[in-house]
Design a protein around this motif. Sequence first.
Motif, PDB file in Angstrom:
ATOM      1  N   GLY A  34     -17.117 -54.296  21.574  1.00 40.96           N
ATOM      2  CA  GLY A  34     -16.255 -53.430  22.377  1.00 40.96           C
ATOM      3  C   GLY A  34     -15.410 -52.511  21.525  1.00 40.96           C
ATOM      4  N   ASP A  35     -14.385 -51.928  22.140  1.00 39.14           N
ATOM      5  CA  ASP A  35     -13.526 -50.971  21.440  1.00 39.14           C
ATOM      6  C   ASP A  35     -12.757 -51.617  20.300  1.00 39.14           C
ATOM      7  OD1 ASP A  35     -14.368 -49.030  23.193  1.00 39.14           O
ATOM      8  OD2 ASP A  35     -12.658 -49.268  24.556  1.00 39.14           O
ATOM      9  N   GLY A  36     -12.622 -52.934  20.339  1.00 37.63           N
ATOM     10  CA  GLY A  36     -11.881 -53.625  19.288  1.00 37.63           C
ATOM     11  C   GLY A  36     -12.646 -53.814  18.008  1.00 37.63           C
ATOM     12  N   GLY A  37     -13.907 -53.402  17.966  1.00 40.42           N
ATOM     13  CA  GLY A  37     -14.673 -53.456  16.726  1.00 40.42           C
ATOM     14  C   GLY A  37     -15.396 -54.763  16.531  1.00 40.42           C
ATOM     15  N   LYS A  38     -15.527 -55.166  15.276  1.00 42.66           N
ATOM     16  CA  LYS A  38     -16.382 -56.273  14.874  1.00 42.66           C
ATOM     17  C   LYS A  38     -16.089 -57.570  15.616  1.00 42.66           C
ATOM     18  CE  LYS A  38     -17.990 -58.803  10.794  1.00 42.66           C
ATOM     19  NZ  LYS A  38     -19.400 -58.536  11.063  1.00 42.66           N
ATOM     20  N   TYR A  39     -14.820 -57.835  15.882  1.00 45.14           N
ATOM     21  CA  TYR A  39     -14.443 -59.104  16.517  1.00 45.14           C
ATOM     22  C   TYR A  39     -14.105 -58.924  17.997  1.00 45.14           C
ATOM     23  CZ  TYR A  39     -14.623 -61.292  11.986  1.00 45.14           C
ATOM     24  OH  TYR A  39     -15.069 -61.786  10.778  1.00 45.14           O
ATOM     25  N   ASP A  40     -14.865 -58.050  18.652  1.00 42.65           N
ATOM     26  CA  ASP A  40     -14.700 -57.832  20.086  1.00 42.65           C
ATOM     27  C   ASP A  40     -16.083 -57.870  20.739  1.00 42.65           C
ATOM     28  OD1 ASP A  40     -13.779 -57.194  22.589  1.00 42.65           O
ATOM     29  OD2 ASP A  40     -13.515 -55.055  22.170  1.00 42.65           O
ATOM     30  N   PRO A  41     -16.675 -59.076  20.897  1.00 40.61           N
ATOM     31  CA  PRO A  41     -18.049 -59.168  21.416  1.00 40.61           C
ATOM     32  C   PRO A  41     -18.126 -58.858  22.907  1.00 40.61           C
ATOM     33  CG  PRO A  41     -17.117 -61.358  21.100  1.00 40.61           C
ATOM     34  CD  PRO A  41     -16.128 -60.396  20.521  1.00 40.61           C
ATOM     35  N   VAL A  42     -19.196 -58.140  23.292  1.00 38.79           N
ATOM     36  CA  VAL A  42     -19.493 -57.867  24.696  1.00 38.79           C
ATOM     37  C   VAL A  42     -20.989 -58.107  24.894  1.00 38.79           C
ATOM     38  CG1 VAL A  42     -17.632 -56.177  24.936  1.00 38.79           C
ATOM     39  CG2 VAL A  42     -19.924 -55.403  24.269  1.00 38.79           C
ATOM     40  N   ASP A  43     -21.436 -58.090  26.149  1.00 39.37           N
ATOM     41  CA  ASP A  43     -22.847 -58.318  26.438  1.00 39.37           C
ATOM     42  C   ASP A  43     -23.711 -57.173  25.920  1.00 39.37           C
ATOM     43  OD1 ASP A  43     -22.260 -60.697  27.686  1.00 39.37           O
ATOM     44  OD2 ASP A  43     -22.226 -59.827  29.704  1.00 39.37           O
ATOM     45  N   LEU A  44     -24.938 -57.507  25.533  1.00 34.82           N
ATOM     46  CA  LEU A  44     -25.891 -56.503  25.067  1.00 34.82           C
ATOM     47  C   LEU A  44     -26.270 -55.556  26.203  1.00 34.82           C
ATOM     48  CD1 LEU A  44     -28.041 -55.323  23.104  1.00 34.82           C
ATOM     49  CD2 LEU A  44     -29.596 -57.109  23.932  1.00 34.82           C
ATOM     50  N   ASP A  45     -26.220 -54.270  25.937  1.00 32.59           N
ATOM     51  CA  ASP A  45     -26.688 -53.241  26.857  1.00 32.59           C
ATOM     52  C   ASP A  45     -28.000 -52.711  26.292  1.00 32.59           C
ATOM     53  OD1 ASP A  45     -27.242 -50.950  28.304  1.00 32.59           O
ATOM     54  OD2 ASP A  45     -25.163 -50.256  28.374  1.00 32.59           O
ATOM     55  N   LEU A  46     -29.123 -53.167  26.849  1.00 37.79           N
ATOM     56  CA  LEU A  46     -30.422 -52.780  26.304  1.00 37.79           C
ATOM     57  C   LEU A  46     -30.662 -51.277  26.425  1.00 37.79           C
ATOM     58  CD1 LEU A  46     -33.093 -53.588  24.994  1.00 37.79           C
ATOM     59  CD2 LEU A  46     -34.025 -53.935  27.290  1.00 37.79           C
ATOM     60  N   LEU A  47     -30.176 -50.657  27.480  1.00 30.43           N
ATOM     61  CA  LEU A  47     -30.369 -49.217  27.639  1.00 30.43           C
ATOM     62  C   LEU A  47     -29.717 -48.465  26.480  1.00 30.43           C
ATOM     63  CD1 LEU A  47     -29.762 -48.696  31.475  1.00 30.43           C
ATOM     64  CD2 LEU A  47     -31.929 -49.009  30.254  1.00 30.43           C
ATOM     65  N   GLU A  48     -28.543 -48.908  26.082  1.00 30.95           N
ATOM     66  CA  GLU A  48     -27.868 -48.266  24.951  1.00 30.95           C
ATOM     67  C   GLU A  48     -28.611 -48.540  23.651  1.00 30.95           C
ATOM     68  OE1 GLU A  48     -23.493 -48.018  22.758  1.00 30.95           O
ATOM     69  OE2 GLU A  48     -23.829 -49.497  24.353  1.00 30.95           O
ATOM     70  N   LEU A  49     -29.082 -49.780  23.487  1.00 29.88           N
ATOM     71  CA  LEU A  49     -29.826 -50.115  22.266  1.00 29.88           C
ATOM     72  C   LEU A  49     -31.079 -49.260  22.154  1.00 29.88           C
ATOM     73  CD1 LEU A  49     -30.208 -51.975  19.791  1.00 29.88           C
ATOM     74  CD2 LEU A  49     -31.488 -53.523  21.285  1.00 29.88           C
ATOM     75  N   LYS A  50     -31.817 -49.105  23.246  1.00 32.42           N
ATOM     76  CA  LYS A  50     -33.034 -48.291  23.217  1.00 32.42           C
ATOM     77  C   LYS A  50     -32.711 -46.828  22.910  1.00 32.42           C
ATOM     78  CE  LYS A  50     -34.745 -49.495  27.306  1.00 32.42           C
ATOM     79  NZ  LYS A  50     -35.726 -49.625  28.409  1.00 32.42           N
ATOM     80  N   GLU A  51     -31.620 -46.346  23.477  1.00 36.54           N
ATOM     81  CA  GLU A  51     -31.245 -44.950  23.248  1.00 36.54           C
ATOM     82  C   GLU A  51     -30.908 -44.717  21.780  1.00 36.54           C
ATOM     83  OE1 GLU A  51     -28.914 -41.582  22.488  1.00 36.54           O
ATOM     84  OE2 GLU A  51     -27.982 -43.563  22.544  1.00 36.54           O
ATOM     85  N   ILE A  52     -30.181 -45.653  21.173  1.00 33.44           N
ATOM     86  CA  ILE A  52     -29.792 -45.509  19.768  1.00 33.44           C
ATOM     87  C   ILE A  52     -31.013 -45.578  18.859  1.00 33.44           C
ATOM     88  CG2 ILE A  52     -28.568 -46.630  17.864  1.00 33.44           C
ATOM     89  CD1 ILE A  52     -26.454 -47.476  19.972  1.00 33.44           C
ATOM     90  N   ILE A  53     -31.835 -46.599  19.057  1.00 31.70           N
ATOM     91  CA  ILE A  53     -33.021 -46.740  18.212  1.00 31.70           C
ATOM     92  C   ILE A  53     -33.915 -45.510  18.350  1.00 31.70           C
ATOM     93  CG2 ILE A  53     -35.177 -48.021  17.939  1.00 31.70           C
ATOM     94  CD1 ILE A  53     -33.610 -50.585  18.493  1.00 31.70           C
ATOM     95  N   SER A  54     -34.101 -45.032  19.561  1.00 31.48           N
ATOM     96  CA  SER A  54     -34.963 -43.872  19.785  1.00 31.48           C
ATOM     97  C   SER A  54     -34.375 -42.622  19.145  1.00 31.48           C
ATOM     98  CB  SER A  54     -35.169 -43.652  21.277  1.00 31.48           C
ATOM     99  OG  SER A  54     -35.824 -44.762  21.861  1.00 31.48           O
ATOM    100  N   ARG A  55     -33.070 -42.475  19.214  1.00 33.06           N
ATOM    101  CA  ARG A  55     -32.430 -41.306  18.613  1.00 33.06           C
ATOM    102  C   ARG A  55     -32.657 -41.278  17.101  1.00 33.06           C
ATOM    103  NH1 ARG A  55     -27.067 -41.497  18.030  1.00 33.06           N
ATOM    104  NH2 ARG A  55     -26.860 -42.781  19.907  1.00 33.06           N
ATOM    105  N   TRP A  56     -32.558 -42.444  16.459  1.00 36.56           N
ATOM    106  CA  TRP A  56     -32.808 -42.503  15.020  1.00 36.56           C
ATOM    107  C   TRP A  56     -34.285 -42.302  14.711  1.00 36.56           C
ATOM    108  CZ3 TRP A  56     -29.722 -42.809  10.713  1.00 36.56           C
ATOM    109  CH2 TRP A  56     -28.345 -42.908  10.946  1.00 36.56           C
TER     110      TRP A  56
END
Length: 557
Positions: A289-311
């Motif tokens: 989350g916004d708190g950085g490394k020690y702010d865990p949130v649930d995985l958003d696969l849509l965001e993960l796919k978008e990031i990987i595809s962008r790279w």
Amino acid sequence: MSEREWWKEAIVYQIYPRSFNDSDGDGVGDIPGIVEKVDYLEALGVDVVWLNPVYESPMADNGYDIADYRAIHPRFGTMADWEHLLEELHDRDMRLIMDLVVNHTSEEHEWFVRSRAGEPAYRDHYVWREGEPDGPVPNNWESFFRGSAWRYDDEREAYFLHLYDESQPDLNWEDPDVRADVFEMMRWWLEKGIDGFRMDVINLISKPDGLPDGDQEIDGLPVGAEHYVNGPNLESYLEEMYEEALADYDAMTVGETVGMAAEEASAYIGDDRALNMAIHFEHMNVDRGDGGKYDPVDLDLLELKEIISRWQEALADEGWNCLYFSNHDQPRTVSRFGDDGEYREESAKMLTTVLCTLRGTPFLYQGQEIGMTNTSFEDPADVEDVWAENFLEEALEGDRYDSFEDVRPVLEECSRDNARTPMQWTDDDNAGFTDGEPWIGITDNYDEINVEAARADPDSIWHYYRELFALREEYETLVYGEYELLCADHPEVFTYERSLEDERLLVVCNFFGERAEIELGLEDEVANRLLGNYDEEPSFSGTIELRPYEAAVYRLS
């Protein structure tokens, strides 16, 4: 098709020496211990070993605080031991890349000792600013390890900049003597026969004139990061590095690039540049989350796919991707993005399928090949990582947590210690890692999750890795082929096509523990499954039905 390079076709295996294999019973892994396991690495099928720092160091940051770039820390062995390791790897047609940490050194490094003393030749080797011990610090920049990025030095009577631990002063890359010293050291290692470098936080080396105050924390980065992430002279420094240190060698270079976006990467990455590929962090932030490394949130696969595809798309023509889900700074892959319980093996295999079928060079971290999991902390004394220690101290001083037990779940999900627990070789005492007392606690499940058991089971994660490596070697489409994301809006399944000339390969991966269906409109295609993590093939008739964490690779015709 991208120009052929050996490092594009390689599989990289990262070794964290302290935790890999202890040969002398002192509880700390060492270089002779790595030599004992070279045959294991060959059997697994890796091509390149990335060795985390083994240099002389006071170990404030587990070796990333280097006191002497040309000496081996006695806990790890001797230079003769290191030379033996290099010879053993090269004899098996494997290569070795070393960690290059040149944004900062240890305060015990000779350069800093002489700079602190004000010697003219070293006076400007580090980022110093005048000030009073109890007065205002030079600016509001914060350390990645929390707190101010400035420390007052009584001997020099000035502040020095440290973007990481207060014992890790930042080098001043504006000083041409610093650059000359770094490039000469790099050539020294290349002349010894290494095959390249993994460059720690390399895109932070350029700081702006005047060191202006930063805005508030952005995207989980410390205050001030907008001024030195991809700083004003980074491109020229890297060009100089290539010309002065790298151009004459067939070396693989991997840059850890904090806060770098895909759209910026092509300016720094290429076959004939200081950086062949980048270790970026965008996909490592999708469950934070916004708190950085020690702010865990649930995985958003849509965001993960978008990031990987962008790279994938940003570096399709110029540059190359470093593919990873785990390293010494990240929690264990299967605990983070998979299921380390009921579907540990299925989800570990699925995640590895993604790594080995995208365009780029796959990096796996020790223990990933057997599905090692996150650890647990029974007591604050179990925490070894300086970053985690700082977080714990700050958390207990704040209002959010009342006790260690309250903050413990966050540590157990996010701490870098998760990746630094000893390699689990057998179900013997201490997981076969050491005959002594291990420097850090061993994860309790080593009696079930260990190399010996994995190699004995033909259906294990370990053997699945070998099958994936062989598939990647057989089909150059998986290395050099084009990438196309399919069904971008599907919230549970990551599917894409790799194509090269007339060959088309399809990859489908279910990222969750429930069954999923995906409509690909391939009714007229003949799909031959090349590899999957379930024995029986999924239903394939236009709609593919996937079981929990199922992965499959098809050849289409």
